[in-house]
Scaffold this active site. Structure first.
Site, mmCIF file in Angstrom:
data_model
loop_
_atom_site.group_PDB
_atom_site.id
_atom_site.type_symbol
_atom_site.label_atom_id
_atom_site.label_comp_id
_atom_site.label_asym_id
_atom_site.label_seq_id
_atom_site.Cartn_x
_atom_site.Cartn_y
_atom_site.Cartn_z
ATOM 1 C CG ASP A 95 2.555 2.889 -6.460
ATOM 2 O OD1 ASP A 95 3.748 3.243 -7.000
ATOM 3 O OD2 ASP A 95 1.585 2.923 -6.732
ATOM 4 C CG ASP A 119 1.914 7.188 -11.413
ATOM 5 O OD1 ASP A 119 1.906 8.287 -10.651
ATOM 6 O OD2 ASP A 119 2.835 6.977 -12.174
HETATM 7 MG MG LIG Z 1 0.803 2.230 -8.832
#
Ligand SMILES: [Mg+2]
Ligand SMILES: [Zn+2]
Length: 188
Positions: free
Chosen positions: A11, A13
């Site tokens: 992932d 962010d």
């Molecule tokens: Mg995230």
């Protein structure tokens, strides 16, 4: 036992860069501690690293797809200055309730659906048993489970309100801890 074709899905962010909600300026891109070293080590071992990220800000009209791509180029420029690189970026710009009609869809790529992960795995010829997904939200772990790969969840990151019932994943403090633990399993 040696694991074949290991691949790291990650992932974006809150996992490798600071979580700035609907990040819309390059000056807000900041790698979290230890991330660059961990990516460089994966590069050294020729283990592909692919980002899989929901970017519903596109569907919400907050920024463009070209900004998403520009952000990813910028991330690799920053990494390149440190001798590291992300091998591929996969993002989902969709949302069922999108403001922009061209992005208004129930897609198979928005996590917790596994489409982005499966696309990345296909690109790198990944095997389920030798692929991991690292994220900071339960939906990352649901996507991992749906894709049939092991999930590592960073604690103290984002929270969402999904139930965790029936989910199996490994808790870690950081992306670099997940990478260290994965590398430990590659050759025993
Ligand atoms: Mg995230
Ligand atoms: Zn999508």
């Amino acid at each position: 036992m040696t694991v074949e074709n290991p691949v790291v899905l990650v992932d974006r962010d809150g996992t490798i860069i600071e979580d700035v909600p609907y990040l819309s300026g390059l000056s807000d891109v900041r790698f979290l501690p230890g991330v660059i070293d961990a990516i460089r080590e994966l590069n050294r071992r020729k283990i592909p690293v692919a980002v899989v990220t929901n970017q519903s800000g596109v569907a919400r009209g907050l920024f463009s797809e070209s900004f998403v791509r520009e952000t990813h180029e910028y991330m690799n420029k920053m990494l390149g200055q440190e001798g590291a690189a992300i091998d591929a970026f996969f993002y989902c710009p969709h949302l069922p309730e999108a403001i922009l009609p061209e992005y208004r869809t129930v897609c198979l790529c928005r996590k917790p659906e596994p489409g982005l992960l499966l696309d990345a795995m296909k690109q790198f010829g990944a095997r389920h048993e030798s692929t991991i997904m690292v994220g900071d939200m339960v939906r990352d772990m649901i996507a991992a489970q749906k894709a049939g790969v092991k999930g590592f969840m960073i604690q103290g990151g984002n929270k969402d309100n999904r139930s965790e019932a029936g989910l199996t994943y490994i808790r870690v403090a950081s992306f670099s801890e997940a990478v260290d633990r994965f590398l430990d399993t590659l050759s025993i």
